[in-house]
Design an enzyme around this catalytic site. Structure first.
Site, PDB file in Angstrom:
ATOM      1  CG  ASP A  21      32.234  -0.725  -5.074  1.00 57.03           C
ATOM      2  OD1 ASP A  21      32.050  -0.981  -6.156  1.00 57.03           O
ATOM      3  OD2 ASP A  21      33.505   0.026  -4.949  1.00 57.03           O
TER       4      ASP A  21
ATOM      5  CD  GLU B  74      37.561  -0.431 -11.123  1.00 58.97           C
ATOM      6  OE1 GLU B  74      37.132   0.107 -10.489  1.00 58.97           O
ATOM      7  OE2 GLU B  74      38.361  -1.436 -10.775  1.00 58.97           O
TER       8      GLU B  74
END
Length: 564
Positions: free
Chosen positions: A375, A191
């Site tokens: 991502d 994250e």
């Protein structure tokens, strides 16, 4: 004299929680197979194509250890073959269904999907079902760089014990060596979550731990050279959020990070040594990243691209395009693959031109670097044309001499970071903080995890020295690591599949607690049953075969963290 080029580091972060042997649909092995079909195989196809035409495409790509373990598991191969068969069956059944509903004009799109599935299934079989080995071959040929991460994507700043952070990173390094054949230079912090050295008091019910070491210190101990942070942590822009827009809502904007009055806005176009240590932080460039990341302000929302949310049942075929902003699902127009490919090429040219513009503004910065991290699943899964765009982008960059694509390690090799920076606590989540993972909604998960950490480390040292206890400790470590996955809190916070995340989290906690209890002093008579239970659990959660050396290293302290 030609202008000096500026480095460009395009970075992809590949991660899924452990789903093998935890069902199929919608959050079991189908989740993993869908990511492989939509993203990993098309990306591999694109990179191989660029290599064949000698177009440099030095992508920096990470595979979390928990994902890589699944991709090399024989169970995944059989699940993937079943997934291909399921999708091809949907193509076979679609013509009759479309004719019955008066949608025969969509039949050419069924052929498009069938041909694509056959091509990608052949690619999967050509790799002998081992996608990871195929990417490893690209790295061995010096075409890409593969970076590492923490074992199960645990949210490191919120772990209560330094031993837990060391375990996540030690397993991350040792598994990377085992699977990819070398130690990783870069680390994708789960994250993008960072915490500096200082007092640790994240929540009123958190245990009191006093002063804690900074995350960069743990990274240095593990042998990592660099990591990535969002722009706001370096006071170089506002948080972008995980989907390119705070909370995924185009009407909600997180406040911009503010530099102090005596400190100008820091440039995202350079790498920084963190807190004067050896580890370097790359800063996400808000301008370049938003253009690719955002479905509201960037390329993925273009009207000609494939619509993600509308599909035909049964079978799940996607046959429609975005069609325009705010267009209702019922009014979506048929997808046109050729038109979408044209748009991808145009957007790739635009992005290359945008990078050249940034490079022109950084011509006096000898250490300039543009960093665009995403991502991996954005490319192909969420944005179907993403892998095509990526290939076209590297083609377009061959016509922009002021932009020099390179890897994270490559830039540092050519331009060692000289400037130092102190970073605050934060992440790339909504609001730029830890609220997606620790809030009133998810605090109960940490109130279960923190005592679990404590009990594990209470028994770990003694259990390591007892041959009969070691298999039990190994599986307890695996279950603890799986419980620490940041995915569970994130899914609960988004509300998309909260019951699934809660069930998985509680399952791993309960299994770890059961094994740890059998390792407590005075419970020696239970070790036989605990060994049997550990073996059963390993049959389900089959990953990290060499976890015990990492447990020993985590207990041994910072200087013994790097394990073979």
């Amino acid at each position: 004299m030609s202008p000096r080029s500026v480095d460009f580091v395009f970075t992809l972060h590949s991660h899924l929680p452990y789903v093998l042997n935890h069902g199929r649909w919608p959050h079991g092995s189908d989740w993993l197979c869908e990511a492989a079909l939509d993203t990993y195989l098309p990306l591999l196809e694109t990179l191989r194509g660029l290599s064949a035409t000698e177009v440099p495409a030095p992508v920096t790509i990470g595979f979390t250890p928990v994902l890589a373990n699944q991709l090399i598991n024989p169970t995944f191969v059989s699940e993937m073959e079943a997934f291909f068969a399921q999708r091809l069956k949907a193509c076979d059944e679609a013509p009759g269904s479309l004719a019955a509903t008066g949608d025969s004009h969509l039949l050419p799109l069924v052929d498009f999907w069938r041909n694509r599935l056959i091509r990608l299934r052949q690619l999967f079989q050509d790799t002998d079902g081992n996608i990871v080995t195929a990417f490893r071959a690209l790295e061995s040929a010096a075409q890409i760089e593969i970076i590492g991460s923490a074992a199960t994507h645990g949210y490191l700043p919120l772990l209560a014990r330094d031993e837990s952070i060391r375990l996540q990173l030690a397993v991350g390094v040792s598994e990377h060596r085992r699977i990819f054949g070398r130690a990783p230079a870069g680390c994708w912090l789960p994250e993008c979550a960072y915490r500096p050295r200082g007092p640790w008091d994240p929540w009123p019910t958190a245990p009191r731990m006093g002063m804690r070491r900074g995350i960069e210190e743990h990274l240095a101990d593990a042998g990592f050279q660099y990591f990535f942070v969002d722009a706001h942590l370096a006071a170089a822009g506002r948080p972008l959020g995980l989907s390119g827009d705070p909370a995924g809502d185009p009407t909600v904007h997180a406040p911009a990070a503010q530099a102090s009055p005596s400190e100008p806005l820091r440039s995202p176009y350079r790498a920084y040594r963190v807190a004067h240590g050896p580890v370097v932080a790359y800063v996400r460039d808000p301008r370049a990243s938003m253009q690719v990341w955002s479905r509201f302000e960037g390329y993925p929302g273009d009207e000609w691209y494939l619509e993600f949310h509308k599909m035909r049942w049964p079978g799940g075929l996607k046959l429609w395009r975005v069609s325009g902003p705010q267009v209702d699902l019922g009014a979506k127009q048929p997808y046109n693959p050729d038109a979408a490919s044209d748009r991808a090429r145009g957007h790739a040219e635009h992005f290359a031109y945008l990078l050249a513009g940034i490079a022109a503004g950084q011509s006096q910065n000898r250490e300039a670097v543009v960093v665009a991290p995403f991502d991996t699943e954005l490319f192909g899964h969420w944005w179907f044309e993403g892998p095509e765009f990526l290939g076209d982008m590297y083609q377009a960059l061959t016509r922009q001499p002021s932009v020099h694509p390179t890897t994270g390690a490559g830039h540092l090799r050519d331009h060692p970071a000289r400037a130092a920076i102190r970073l605050p606590w934060g992440s790339w989540g909504a609001n730029g903080d830890s609220s997606m993972w620790l809030s009133d909604q998810t605090a109960w998960t940490w109130e279960r995890l923190w005592p679990l950490e404590q009990s594990f480390w209470d028994v770990a040292h003694q259990a390591l020295g007892q041959p009969s206890a070691r298999p039990v400790l190994a599986q307890a470590a695996r279950e603890l690591l799986l419980a620490q996955s940041s995915d569970w809190q994130f899914i609960i916070s988004t509300g998309a599949a909260g019951d699934y995340a809660e069930r998985r989290f509680l399952q791993h906690c309960a299994d770890a607690e059961q094994l740890i209890a059998a390792l407590a002093p005075g419970r020696e008579n239970e070790i036989g049953g605990a060994q049997q239970r550990a073996e059963e659990l390993y049959g389900r959660d089959q990953l990290f075969p060499n976890v015990l050396p990492a447990v020993a290293a985590a207990l041994g302290g910072s200087r013994s963290l790097v394990v073979g």
